[in-house]
Design a protein around this motif. Structure first.
Motif, PDB file in Angstrom:
ATOM      1  N   TRP A  78     -89.786 -51.939   5.940  1.00 41.32           N
ATOM      2  CA  TRP A  78     -88.718 -52.134   5.563  1.00 41.32           C
ATOM      3  C   TRP A  78     -88.746 -53.269   4.496  1.00 41.32           C
ATOM      4  N   LYS A  79     -87.742 -53.422   3.802  1.00 41.47           N
ATOM      5  CA  LYS A  79     -87.586 -54.333   2.567  1.00 41.47           C
ATOM      6  C   LYS A  79     -86.522 -55.163   2.711  1.00 41.47           C
ATOM      7  N   ASP A  80     -86.793 -56.677   2.822  1.00 42.62           N
ATOM      8  CA  ASP A  80     -85.602 -57.435   2.849  1.00 42.62           C
ATOM      9  C   ASP A  80     -85.176 -57.911   1.499  1.00 42.62           C
ATOM     10  N   GLU A  81     -84.773 -59.152   1.251  1.00 38.33           N
ATOM     11  CA  GLU A  81     -84.275 -59.382  -0.263  1.00 38.33           C
ATOM     12  C   GLU A  81     -85.325 -59.454  -1.089  1.00 38.33           C
ATOM     13  N   ASP A  82     -86.628 -60.063  -0.839  1.00 42.25           N
ATOM     14  CA  ASP A  82     -87.715 -60.197  -1.438  1.00 42.25           C
ATOM     15  C   ASP A  82     -89.150 -59.170  -1.236  1.00 42.25           C
ATOM     16  N   ASN A  83     -89.302 -59.076  -0.166  1.00 43.70           N
ATOM     17  CA  ASN A  83     -90.577 -58.528   0.255  1.00 43.70           C
ATOM     18  C   ASN A  83     -90.400 -57.165   1.118  1.00 43.70           C
ATOM     19  N   SER A  84     -91.379 -56.276   0.883  1.00 47.22           N
ATOM     20  CA  SER A  84     -91.327 -55.292   2.142  1.00 47.22           C
ATOM     21  C   SER A  84     -92.527 -55.572   3.052  1.00 47.22           C
ATOM     22  N   PHE A  85     -92.138 -55.028   4.345  1.00 48.59           N
ATOM     23  CA  PHE A  85     -93.029 -55.259   5.466  1.00 48.59           C
ATOM     24  C   PHE A  85     -93.328 -54.147   6.315  1.00 48.59           C
ATOM     25  N   ILE A  86     -94.454 -54.051   7.007  1.00 51.49           N
ATOM     26  CA  ILE A  86     -94.848 -53.102   7.800  1.00 51.49           C
ATOM     27  C   ILE A  86     -95.134 -53.677   9.238  1.00 51.49           C
ATOM     28  N   LYS A  87     -94.627 -52.959  10.264  1.00 50.88           N
ATOM     29  CA  LYS A  87     -94.742 -53.528  11.609  1.00 50.88           C
ATOM     30  C   LYS A  87     -95.448 -52.537  12.444  1.00 50.88           C
ATOM     31  N   LYS A  88     -96.243 -52.875  13.580  1.00 50.33           N
ATOM     32  CA  LYS A  88     -96.729 -51.795  14.252  1.00 50.33           C
ATOM     33  C   LYS A  88     -96.292 -52.331  15.669  1.00 50.33           C
ATOM     34  N   ILE A  89     -96.214 -51.061  16.574  1.00 46.61           N
ATOM     35  CA  ILE A  89     -95.639 -51.279  17.779  1.00 46.61           C
ATOM     36  C   ILE A  89     -96.514 -50.160  18.773  1.00 46.61           C
ATOM     37  N   ASP A  90     -96.903 -50.376  19.784  1.00 45.22           N
ATOM     38  CA  ASP A  90     -97.533 -49.422  20.502  1.00 45.22           C
ATOM     39  C   ASP A  90     -97.278 -49.594  22.090  1.00 45.22           C
ATOM     40  N   ASN A  91     -97.940 -48.700  23.059  1.00 50.19           N
ATOM     41  CA  ASN A  91     -97.590 -48.897  24.313  1.00 50.19           C
ATOM     42  C   ASN A  91     -97.617 -50.373  25.156  1.00 50.19           C
ATOM     43  N   CYS A  92     -98.331 -51.157  24.305  1.00 48.31           N
ATOM     44  CA  CYS A  92     -98.782 -52.511  24.807  1.00 48.31           C
ATOM     45  C   CYS A  92     -98.092 -53.609  24.139  1.00 48.31           C
ATOM     46  N   GLY A  93     -97.059 -53.217  23.114  1.00 50.48           N
ATOM     47  CA  GLY A  93     -95.815 -54.012  22.741  1.00 50.48           C
ATOM     48  C   GLY A  93     -95.875 -54.437  21.268  1.00 50.48           C
ATOM     49  N   LEU A  94     -95.521 -55.328  20.538  1.00 53.45           N
ATOM     50  CA  LEU A  94     -95.335 -55.434  19.219  1.00 53.45           C
ATOM     51  C   LEU A  94     -96.292 -56.313  18.738  1.00 53.45           C
ATOM     52  N   PHE A  95     -96.676 -56.059  17.421  1.00 56.79           N
ATOM     53  CA  PHE A  95     -97.542 -56.616  16.435  1.00 56.79           C
ATOM     54  C   PHE A  95     -96.778 -57.463  15.483  1.00 56.79           C
ATOM     55  N   LEU A  96     -97.243 -58.622  14.856  1.00 50.94           N
ATOM     56  CA  LEU A  96     -96.617 -59.317  13.872  1.00 50.94           C
ATOM     57  C   LEU A  96     -96.367 -58.358  12.522  1.00 50.94           C
ATOM     58  N   SER A  97     -95.354 -58.756  11.988  1.00 45.24           N
ATOM     59  CA  SER A  97     -95.106 -58.094  10.518  1.00 45.24           C
ATOM     60  C   SER A  97     -96.043 -58.564   9.680  1.00 45.24           C
ATOM     61  N   VAL A  98     -96.309 -57.469   8.718  1.00 44.67           N
ATOM     62  CA  VAL A  98     -97.329 -57.753   7.616  1.00 44.67           C
ATOM     63  C   VAL A  98     -96.663 -57.632   6.372  1.00 44.67           C
ATOM     64  N   PRO A  99     -96.661 -58.281   5.530  1.00 47.82           N
ATOM     65  CA  PRO A  99     -96.291 -58.254   4.202  1.00 47.82           C
ATOM     66  C   PRO A  99     -96.908 -57.248   3.248  1.00 47.82           C
ATOM     67  N   LEU A 100     -96.248 -56.284   2.611  1.00 45.43           N
ATOM     68  CA  LEU A 100     -96.945 -55.322   1.722  1.00 45.43           C
ATOM     69  C   LEU A 100     -96.884 -55.601   0.240  1.00 45.43           C
ATOM     70  N   GLU A 101     -97.467 -55.352  -0.385  1.00 46.62           N
ATOM     71  CA  GLU A 101     -97.916 -55.805  -1.893  1.00 46.62           C
ATOM     72  C   GLU A 101     -96.457 -55.113  -2.680  1.00 46.62           C
ATOM     73  N   SER A 102     -95.972 -54.077  -2.372  1.00 42.54           N
ATOM     74  CA  SER A 102     -94.794 -53.408  -3.117  1.00 42.54           C
ATOM     75  C   SER A 102     -93.898 -52.841  -2.209  1.00 42.54           C
ATOM     76  N   ASP A 103     -92.703 -52.342  -2.698  1.00 39.69           N
ATOM     77  CA  ASP A 103     -91.775 -51.877  -1.971  1.00 39.69           C
ATOM     78  C   ASP A 103     -91.724 -50.501  -2.313  1.00 39.69           C
ATOM     79  N   THR A 104     -92.800 -49.683  -2.630  1.00 40.70           N
ATOM     80  CA  THR A 104     -92.676 -48.243  -2.800  1.00 40.70           C
ATOM     81  C   THR A 104     -92.578 -47.338  -1.972  1.00 40.70           C
TER      82      THR A 104
END
Length: 205
Positions: A78-104
């Motif tokens: 997803w993209k907020d006002e300034d940055n895009s992020f990627i978040k991983k979720i699996d059978n064992c829970g959530l991972f911290l969100s990681v900023p992406l270099e672009s919003d492509t």
């Protein structure tokens, strides 16, 4: 090997056990998407990935977590006002969100959402229709569930990775068509982002 490790850990009697299924992963994903919506973020791409029968086991803070049934991963972009992020979720829970270099990824989804709504990945097709698309190697069937949300419009497309490959004993006549679909291109973009940021994913505590 993992079964032997599991038996040893259970024998210690001090290890806590957790086992979560696909619904658990979906619930975490839907809850996180709802929280994004509360912040006014309604452009989200998700890629849910699993291979039938594949099971993973992790030791997290002295506890053992394993997938119930197949192991599922969901990657949200997803993209907020300034940055895009990627978040991983699996059978064992959530991972911290990681900023992406672009919003492509989000930009591509928004630009092609009208086409994505009508797209369908075609089945592996052989020139000789009487033949069966036998795999060259024995592998587990793996799937993608791509969900795009743009405003109030949500589109969900599920396909087998075999159908976008040439891994059968004969060439897939739908290979070019399938790989030119926006939904497949979008998932490939997510795969590139995952590979690029693989060492940055950390479990959320």
């Amino acid at each position: 090997m993992r079964s032997i490790l599991l038996m040893l850990l259970m024998g210690l009697g001090t290890i806590t056990w957790a086992q979560n299924d696909e619904k658990y992963v979906d619930d975490l994903s839907n809850e996180f998407i709802s929280k994004l919506a509360e912040r006014g973020i309604t452009d989200v791409v998700s890629s849910k990935r699993h291979c039938s029968g594949a099971i993973e086991m992790f030791q997290i803070d002295g506890k053992i977590c394993t997938s119930k049934g197949s192991y599922y991963e969901i990657f949200l972009v997803w993209k907020d006002e300034d940055n895009s992020f990627i978040k991983k979720i699996d059978n064992c829970g959530l991972f911290l969100s990681v900023p992406l270099e672009s919003d492509t990824i989000v930009s591509y989804m928004k630009q092609n959402i009208s086409d994505i709504k009508t797209e369908e990945v075609k089945k592996y097709k052989l020139e000789n229709a009487a033949s069966e698309p036998t795999l060259r190697t024995s592998v587990q069937p793996c799937f993608r569930n791509i969900r795009t949300t743009h405003g109030e419009t949500t589109v969900e497309i599920i396909y087998n990775l075999f159908d976008v490959s040439n891994d059968g004993s004969e060439e897939n006549l739908n290979y070019g068509y399938n790989n030119a679909l926006n939904v497949v291109i979008l998932d490939n973009m997510i795969s590139e982002a995952i590979q690029k940021n693989q060492n940055k994913f950390r479990r959320q505590k």
